[in-house]
Design a protein around this motif. Sequence first.
Motif, mmCIF file in Angstrom:
data_model
loop_
_atom_site.group_PDB
_atom_site.id
_atom_site.type_symbol
_atom_site.label_atom_id
_atom_site.label_comp_id
_atom_site.label_asym_id
_atom_site.label_seq_id
_atom_site.Cartn_x
_atom_site.Cartn_y
_atom_site.Cartn_z
ATOM 1 N N TYR A 81 52.996 38.197 49.984
ATOM 2 C CA TYR A 81 53.555 39.510 50.301
ATOM 3 C C TYR A 81 53.849 40.289 49.024
ATOM 4 N N THR A 82 54.506 39.633 48.082
ATOM 5 C CA THR A 82 54.858 40.274 46.813
ATOM 6 C C THR A 82 53.614 40.740 46.074
ATOM 7 N N ASN A 83 52.601 39.876 46.003
ATOM 8 C CA ASN A 83 51.374 40.242 45.304
ATOM 9 C C ASN A 83 50.608 41.344 46.023
ATOM 10 N N ALA A 84 50.621 41.334 47.341
ATOM 11 C CA ALA A 84 49.949 42.400 48.096
ATOM 12 C C ALA A 84 50.627 43.741 47.847
ATOM 13 N N MET A 85 51.953 43.752 47.800
ATOM 14 C CA MET A 85 52.674 44.998 47.538
ATOM 15 C C MET A 85 52.431 45.481 46.105
ATOM 16 N N ARG A 86 52.395 44.559 45.164
ATOM 17 C CA ARG A 86 52.107 44.934 43.772
ATOM 18 C C ARG A 86 50.698 45.517 43.656
ATOM 19 N N MET A 87 49.740 44.892 44.335
ATOM 20 C CA MET A 87 48.371 45.385 44.307
ATOM 21 C C MET A 87 48.315 46.803 44.869
ATOM 22 N N ALA A 88 49.006 47.039 45.971
ATOM 23 C CA ALA A 88 49.005 48.367 46.592
ATOM 24 C C ALA A 88 49.601 49.410 45.649
ATOM 25 N N LEU A 122 31.446 56.610 37.304
ATOM 26 C CA LEU A 122 31.395 55.733 38.473
ATOM 27 C C LEU A 122 31.590 54.265 38.094
ATOM 28 N N PRO A 123 30.848 53.732 37.118
ATOM 29 C CA PRO A 123 31.087 52.320 36.779
ATOM 30 C C PRO A 123 32.519 52.053 36.309
ATOM 31 N N MET A 124 33.061 52.950 35.517
ATOM 32 C CA MET A 124 34.428 52.744 35.037
ATOM 33 C C MET A 124 35.438 52.850 36.178
ATOM 34 N N SER A 125 35.184 53.741 37.125
ATOM 35 C CA SER A 125 36.067 53.854 38.288
ATOM 36 C C SER A 125 36.071 52.563 39.093
ATOM 37 N N LEU A 126 34.890 52.001 39.281
ATOM 38 C CA LEU A 126 34.792 50.752 40.040
ATOM 39 C C LEU A 126 35.508 49.613 39.312
ATOM 40 N N VAL A 127 35.370 49.561 38.000
ATOM 41 C CA VAL A 127 36.049 48.528 37.210
ATOM 42 C C VAL A 127 37.561 48.689 37.332
ATOM 43 N N VAL A 128 38.036 49.917 37.191
ATOM 44 C CA VAL A 128 39.479 50.179 37.226
ATOM 45 C C VAL A 128 40.069 49.865 38.603
ATOM 46 N N ILE A 129 39.272 49.995 39.649
ATOM 47 C CA ILE A 129 39.757 49.684 40.998
ATOM 48 C C ILE A 129 39.633 48.192 41.301
ATOM 49 N N PHE A 130 38.471 47.602 41.014
ATOM 50 C CA PHE A 130 38.216 46.245 41.477
ATOM 51 C C PHE A 130 38.793 45.147 40.595
ATOM 52 N N ILE A 131 39.050 45.390 39.332
ATOM 53 C CA ILE A 131 39.673 44.340 38.506
ATOM 54 C C ILE A 131 41.107 44.059 38.979
ATOM 55 N N PRO A 132 41.958 45.074 39.176
ATOM 56 C CA PRO A 132 43.293 44.743 39.719
ATOM 57 C C PRO A 132 43.217 44.126 41.119
ATOM 58 N N MET A 133 42.309 44.630 41.948
ATOM 59 C CA MET A 133 42.171 44.050 43.287
ATOM 60 C C MET A 133 41.779 42.582 43.200
ATOM 61 N N GLY A 134 40.789 42.284 42.367
ATOM 62 C CA GLY A 134 40.342 40.908 42.221
ATOM 63 C C GLY A 134 41.452 40.006 41.696
ATOM 64 N N TYR A 135 42.197 40.510 40.718
ATOM 65 C CA TYR A 135 43.292 39.731 40.144
ATOM 66 C C TYR A 135 44.338 39.392 41.201
ATOM 67 N N PHE A 136 44.776 40.387 41.946
ATOM 68 C CA PHE A 136 45.823 40.134 42.937
ATOM 69 C C PHE A 136 45.300 39.327 44.116
ATOM 70 N N MET A 137 44.055 39.544 44.514
ATOM 71 C CA MET A 137 43.485 38.723 45.592
ATOM 72 C C MET A 137 43.404 37.269 45.142
ATOM 73 N N TRP A 138 43.038 37.039 43.887
ATOM 74 C CA TRP A 138 42.997 35.682 43.350
ATOM 75 C C TRP A 138 44.390 35.052 43.410
ATOM 76 N N LYS A 139 45.413 35.822 43.016
ATOM 77 C CA LYS A 139 46.781 35.300 43.055
ATOM 78 C C LYS A 139 47.220 34.997 44.487
ATOM 79 N N ILE A 140 46.834 35.873 45.423
ATOM 80 C CA ILE A 140 47.215 35.675 46.821
ATOM 81 C C ILE A 140 46.551 34.421 47.377
ATOM 82 N N PHE A 141 45.243 34.288 47.178
ATOM 83 C CA PHE A 141 44.525 33.144 47.738
ATOM 84 C C PHE A 141 44.852 31.844 47.008
#
Length: 158
Positions: A81-88, A122-141
């Motif tokens: 829960y904490t990591n999902a809220m931080r990711m958001a 576009l590539p930089m936007s995708l990196v800036v969005i998906f790196i934090p998402m990947g990090y927090f999803m990794w922490k959640i799982f």
Amino acid sequence: MRLIKICTWVFLILYWILVLYHYPNLPEQIPTHFNIMGEADALGSKSNIFLLPAIATAIVLGMGSTKRIKVDESARQEPAYTNAMRMAIILHCTLVFLFAGISYQSIQIAFQKSSSLGMFFLPMSLVVIFIPMGYFMWKIFRGAWGKICLKKDGTQIR
């Protein structure tokens, strides 16, 4: 996280100031869509400049409304829960910043001070969005996997 929330609101306010400041001087037609290379490929009315700030505002206000959702206190203590809220929170800040960048470049293109968003936007936007998402999803799982790998007595399976 409180600092990131404050930064999000500051970015959002500055974003609206940017759009409102430039709106009266914009030409009647401004870029409204960009291709994969960052080049404007559609034009629309200058009032379209308010679309992205409105979406960004809705996102930030939506983030604030998540606190009103009733969640069991024990669930709030869960790392998932904490990591999902931080990711958001981080993604909301990132989206406001990216939307402001798109609007700024649209204004620059409309004033003929620039010709595109740039091929790296576009590539930089995708990196800036998906790196934090990947990090927090990794922490959640990672945390969820630790719970899955527990025996009934609470000891970890090896």
